[in-house]
Design a protein around this motif. Structure first.
Motif, PDB file in Angstrom:
ATOM      1  N   TYR A 137      49.431 -31.169  35.370  1.00  0.00           N
ATOM      2  CA  TYR A 137      49.437 -31.080  33.902  1.00  0.00           C
ATOM      3  C   TYR A 137      48.021 -31.174  33.319  1.00  0.00           C
ATOM      4  O   TYR A 137      47.835 -31.011  32.122  1.00  0.00           O
ATOM      5  N   LEU A 138      47.049 -31.455  34.174  1.00  0.00           N
ATOM      6  CA  LEU A 138      45.670 -31.627  33.707  1.00  0.00           C
ATOM      7  C   LEU A 138      44.869 -30.348  33.919  1.00  0.00           C
ATOM      8  O   LEU A 138      45.002 -29.672  34.937  1.00  0.00           O
ATOM      9  N   ASP A 139      44.021 -30.057  32.943  1.00  0.00           N
ATOM     10  CA  ASP A 139      43.111 -28.921  33.068  1.00  0.00           C
ATOM     11  C   ASP A 139      42.137 -29.221  34.202  1.00  0.00           C
ATOM     12  O   ASP A 139      41.541 -30.309  34.245  1.00  0.00           O
ATOM     13  N   SER A 143      39.878 -32.097  32.807  1.00  0.00           N
ATOM     14  CA  SER A 143      40.731 -33.227  33.196  1.00  0.00           C
ATOM     15  C   SER A 143      41.465 -33.831  31.995  1.00  0.00           C
ATOM     16  O   SER A 143      41.644 -35.039  31.906  1.00  0.00           O
ATOM     17  N   GLU A 144      41.854 -32.976  31.063  1.00  0.00           N
ATOM     18  CA  GLU A 144      42.651 -33.379  29.913  1.00  0.00           C
ATOM     19  C   GLU A 144      44.008 -32.708  30.014  1.00  0.00           C
ATOM     20  O   GLU A 144      44.156 -31.669  30.663  1.00  0.00           O
ATOM     21  N   ILE A 145      45.002 -33.276  29.346  1.00  0.00           N
ATOM     22  CA  ILE A 145      46.327 -32.679  29.366  1.00  0.00           C
ATOM     23  C   ILE A 145      46.255 -31.295  28.720  1.00  0.00           C
ATOM     24  O   ILE A 145      45.702 -31.140  27.633  1.00  0.00           O
ATOM     25  N   MET A 146      46.813 -30.317  29.411  1.00  0.00           N
ATOM     26  CA  MET A 146      46.780 -28.949  28.893  1.00  0.00           C
ATOM     27  C   MET A 146      47.801 -28.805  27.768  1.00  0.00           C
ATOM     28  O   MET A 146      48.956 -29.207  27.907  1.00  0.00           O
ATOM     29  N   GLU A 147      47.349 -28.233  26.660  1.00  0.00           N
ATOM     30  CA  GLU A 147      48.241 -27.972  25.538  1.00  0.00           C
ATOM     31  C   GLU A 147      48.781 -26.552  25.578  1.00  0.00           C
ATOM     32  O   GLU A 147      49.887 -26.293  25.120  1.00  0.00           O
ATOM     33  N   ASP A 148      47.986 -25.637  26.095  1.00  0.00           N
ATOM     34  CA  ASP A 148      48.382 -24.235  26.163  1.00  0.00           C
ATOM     35  C   ASP A 148      47.938 -23.668  27.517  1.00  0.00           C
ATOM     36  O   ASP A 148      46.953 -22.945  27.607  1.00  0.00           O
ATOM     37  N   PRO A 149      48.670 -23.994  28.598  1.00  0.00           N
ATOM     38  CA  PRO A 149      48.252 -23.537  29.929  1.00  0.00           C
ATOM     39  C   PRO A 149      48.450 -22.033  30.104  1.00  0.00           C
ATOM     40  O   PRO A 149      49.425 -21.463  29.603  1.00  0.00           O
ATOM     41  N   VAL A 150      47.507 -21.413  30.786  1.00  0.00           N
ATOM     42  CA  VAL A 150      47.591 -19.982  31.102  1.00  0.00           C
ATOM     43  C   VAL A 150      47.258 -19.781  32.579  1.00  0.00           C
ATOM     44  O   VAL A 150      46.472 -20.525  33.151  1.00  0.00           O
ATOM     45  N   SER A 155      42.423 -15.339  39.941  1.00  0.00           N
ATOM     46  CA  SER A 155      42.345 -16.507  40.830  1.00  0.00           C
ATOM     47  C   SER A 155      43.666 -17.250  40.981  1.00  0.00           C
ATOM     48  O   SER A 155      43.797 -18.127  41.819  1.00  0.00           O
ATOM     49  N   ASN A 156      44.641 -16.936  40.109  1.00  0.00           N
ATOM     50  CA  ASN A 156      45.940 -17.627  40.077  1.00  0.00           C
ATOM     51  C   ASN A 156      45.802 -19.115  39.791  1.00  0.00           C
ATOM     52  O   ASN A 156      46.678 -19.896  40.140  1.00  0.00           O
ATOM     53  N   ASN A 157      44.707 -19.529  39.175  1.00  0.00           N
ATOM     54  CA  ASN A 157      44.553 -20.916  38.729  1.00  0.00           C
ATOM     55  C   ASN A 157      45.177 -21.059  37.343  1.00  0.00           C
ATOM     56  O   ASN A 157      45.182 -20.123  36.559  1.00  0.00           O
TER      57      ASN A 157
END
Length: 161
Positions: A137-139, A143-150, A155-157
């Motif tokens: 859940y961390l970028d 290293s912060e909580i992701m609000e809008d993950p993509v 790279s599939n990261n």
């Protein structure tokens, strides 16, 4: 003074006002780098820059917007990880008292606002200290909580937008 309810009713306007304007300004005026302003005093008159008046107006603006919706304002301020620091608000309150910059009622409201704000921040920090957040859940960079993950296509990261 004239329209704090309008500012508070628009979430993005309130956030911009608090994070990018008031919090950053207060941090610059009374925060760790405030002494850098003292060396430039000779330019103040030329550019009509009055840090004392600016501090007074900033404190008044916090009071006026908090009158409209104190809980929301305080929550947004504590979410500002860049410019919000409890010591900065305490120092601003001490300077305002020492220099008698604002009237008694506004000063009392600002003191109460700062006290409640710092208590909220301390309780939020204590609550977060007891929570373990899974790494996915961390970028990966911040290293912060992701609000809008993509999902990055090459790279599939997974990262926060």
């Amino acid at each position: 003074r004239e329209a704090p309810s309008v500012i508070v009713s628009k979430g993005n306007v309130l956030q911009q006002l608090l994070h990018n304007c008031l919090n950053a300004l207060l941090d610059r005026l009374v925060g760790p780098r405030c002494l850098e302003l003292k060396g430039q005093r000779n330019d103040f008159n030329e550019y009509e820059f009055d840090p004392v008046e600016l501090l007074k107006m900033t404190a008044e603006m916090y009071v006026f917007v908090s009158r409209a919706d104190k809980d929301r304002v305080q929550k947004m301020i504590t979410e500002d990880g860049r410019s919000y620091k409890p010591k900065t608000f305490q120092r601003a309150s001490q300077i305002l008292k020492r220099e008698n910059m604002i009237g008694g009622d506004i000063l009392k409201e600002f003191d109460l606002f700062v006290q409640q704000l710092n208590e909220l921040a301390a309780s939020q920090e204590a609550a977060l200290a007891n929570i373990t957040i899974p790494d996915h859940y961390l970028d990966p960079i911040m290293s912060e909580i992701m609000e809008d993950p993509v999902l990055l296509p090459t790279s599939n990261n997974i990262m926060d937008r």
